[in-house]
Design a protein around this motif. Structure first.
Motif, short mmCIF file in Angstrom:
data_model
loop_
_atom_site.label_atom_id
_atom_site.label_comp_id
_atom_site.label_asym_id
_atom_site.label_seq_id
_atom_site.Cartn_x
_atom_site.Cartn_y
_atom_site.Cartn_z
N THR A 84 0.76 -1.24 0.24
CA THR A 84 -0.15 0.37 -0.19
C THR A 84 0.70 1.13 0.13
O THR A 84 0.36 2.21 -0.69
CB THR A 84 -1.15 0.10 1.34
OG1 THR A 84 0.15 -0.21 2.22
CG2 THR A 84 -1.71 -1.31 1.05
N GLU A 85 2.03 1.21 0.55
CA GLU A 85 2.75 2.29 0.58
C GLU A 85 3.43 2.53 -1.37
O GLU A 85 3.50 3.85 -0.91
CB GLU A 85 4.08 1.92 1.39
CG GLU A 85 4.07 1.79 3.02
CD GLU A 85 3.58 -0.02 2.90
OE1 GLU A 85 4.23 -0.40 3.96
OE2 GLU A 85 3.16 -0.38 1.53
N LEU A 86 3.15 2.21 -1.32
CA LEU A 86 3.71 2.50 -3.20
C LEU A 86 2.71 3.15 -3.80
O LEU A 86 2.90 4.24 -4.74
CB LEU A 86 3.46 1.68 -4.41
CG LEU A 86 4.72 0.39 -3.74
CD1 LEU A 86 4.56 -0.51 -5.41
CD2 LEU A 86 5.75 0.50 -4.35
N ARG A 87 1.21 2.99 -2.88
CA ARG A 87 0.15 4.07 -3.83
C ARG A 87 0.23 5.25 -3.09
O ARG A 87 -0.93 5.79 -3.05
CB ARG A 87 -1.04 3.27 -3.80
CG ARG A 87 -1.27 1.93 -4.68
CD ARG A 87 -2.66 1.28 -4.88
NE ARG A 87 -2.59 0.44 -3.48
CZ ARG A 87 -2.47 -1.11 -3.36
NH1 ARG A 87 -1.56 -1.47 -3.98
NH2 ARG A 87 -2.39 -1.43 -2.20
N GLU A 88 0.89 6.01 -1.33
CA GLU A 88 0.45 6.61 -1.24
C GLU A 88 2.13 7.92 -0.42
O GLU A 88 2.55 7.37 0.03
CB GLU A 88 -0.21 6.72 0.64
CG GLU A 88 -1.39 5.96 0.29
CD GLU A 88 -1.75 5.47 1.38
OE1 GLU A 88 -1.17 5.35 2.27
OE2 GLU A 88 -3.33 4.80 1.84
N PRO A 89 2.83 7.58 -1.33
CA PRO A 89 4.73 8.06 -1.63
C PRO A 89 4.23 9.37 -0.98
O PRO A 89 3.14 10.25 -1.63
CB PRO A 89 5.24 7.42 -3.02
CG PRO A 89 3.58 8.10 -3.84
CD PRO A 89 2.63 7.15 -2.89
N VAL A 90 4.99 9.53 -0.42
CA VAL A 90 5.77 11.12 0.09
C VAL A 90 6.58 11.90 -0.46
O VAL A 90 7.08 11.85 -1.31
CB VAL A 90 6.55 10.95 1.74
CG1 VAL A 90 5.25 10.73 2.97
CG2 VAL A 90 7.64 11.17 1.43
#
Length: 231
Positions: A84-90
């Motif tokens: 899921t981190e791939l879809r919510e990058p900083v």
């Protein structure tokens, strides 16, 4: 639980010498294998990209031929789907190194396009190297080192021993004669000591807090070395 920063490309193409835009992104195994290892060890992952764009995966890296068969290709695709981190990058530009215990750069040809010339990434790499925190960089991601220069113009990584995607591998991949520049050559010109291993065989080089890998097969053993450094 420590936080590990994944700095990833936002580029979906690599511009070749004739101006052709070669479709690319990040290489699936190089993100998936370390992600699995770090999560299994209890660490939290944060993804950062230039501008905070969702990092594009190189579709070629999802093919059966690139993963030793369809079964492993499906497994790696499933890992990416669960990230899921791939879809919510900083935004890479907003990252504070103090928030992280380690930094990791996966490869693919994408970093040759954007991270190689991204001053913010170059500053982060310099800070990470000087901090003593574990810093991992694999395959084409050492292209990002080219943007890490000091006030006097010298490269931050000059004198360090590294593994990176080699001229021989780029030739075998069929893109060497079409590229504007080759990673091994540019790193060498910058004073970085590239330790060349056999094509496609795992090759991990550890020099102080810097851990580098030559190719996709090096991603998992690189992650193991980073975890040792995290203790």
């Amino acid at each position: 639980m420590s936080k590990i920063l994944f700095v990833m490309t936002g580029a979906d193409h690599w511009t070749l010498a004739d101006g052709t835009k070669h479709p690319t992104g990040f290489w699936a195994e190089e993100a998936a294998a370390p992600y699995e290892a770090f999560k299994a060890a209890g660490h939290e992952i944060v993804v950062a990209t230039p501008g905070g764009v969702v990092p594009p995966v190189d579709q070629g890296s999802l093919a059966a031929a690139a993963n030793g068969g369809q079964e492993n290709a499906d497994r790696i695709a499933a890992v990416l789907d669960a990230m899921t981190e791939l879809r919510e990058p900083v935004r890479l530009e907003d990252v504070h190194l103090d928030d992280y215990a380690a930094v990791f750069y996966p490869g693919g040809h994408g970093p040759m396009e954007d991270l190689a010339v991204h001053a913010g990434s170059g500053r982060l790499l310099t800070l990470a190297l000087n901090s003593g925190k574990p810093l991992g960089v694999v395959c084409h991601a050492p292209a990002a080192m080219l943007a890490a220069t000091g006030a006097d113009g010298t490269n931050t990584f000059a004198g360090y021993r590294v593994a990176a995607f080699t001229n021989a591998e780029e030739t075998l991949a069929g893109l060497a004669d079409r590229a504007k520049w080759l990673l091994q050559d540019r790193l060498t010109e910058a004073g970085v000591q590239v330790q060349v291993g056999e094509p496609w065989v795992p090759n991990v080089v550890v020099d102080r807090n810097l851990v580098t890998g030559q190719n996709p097969a090096s991603a998992a053993p690189l992650a193991a070395e980073l975890l040792k450094k995290l203790g």
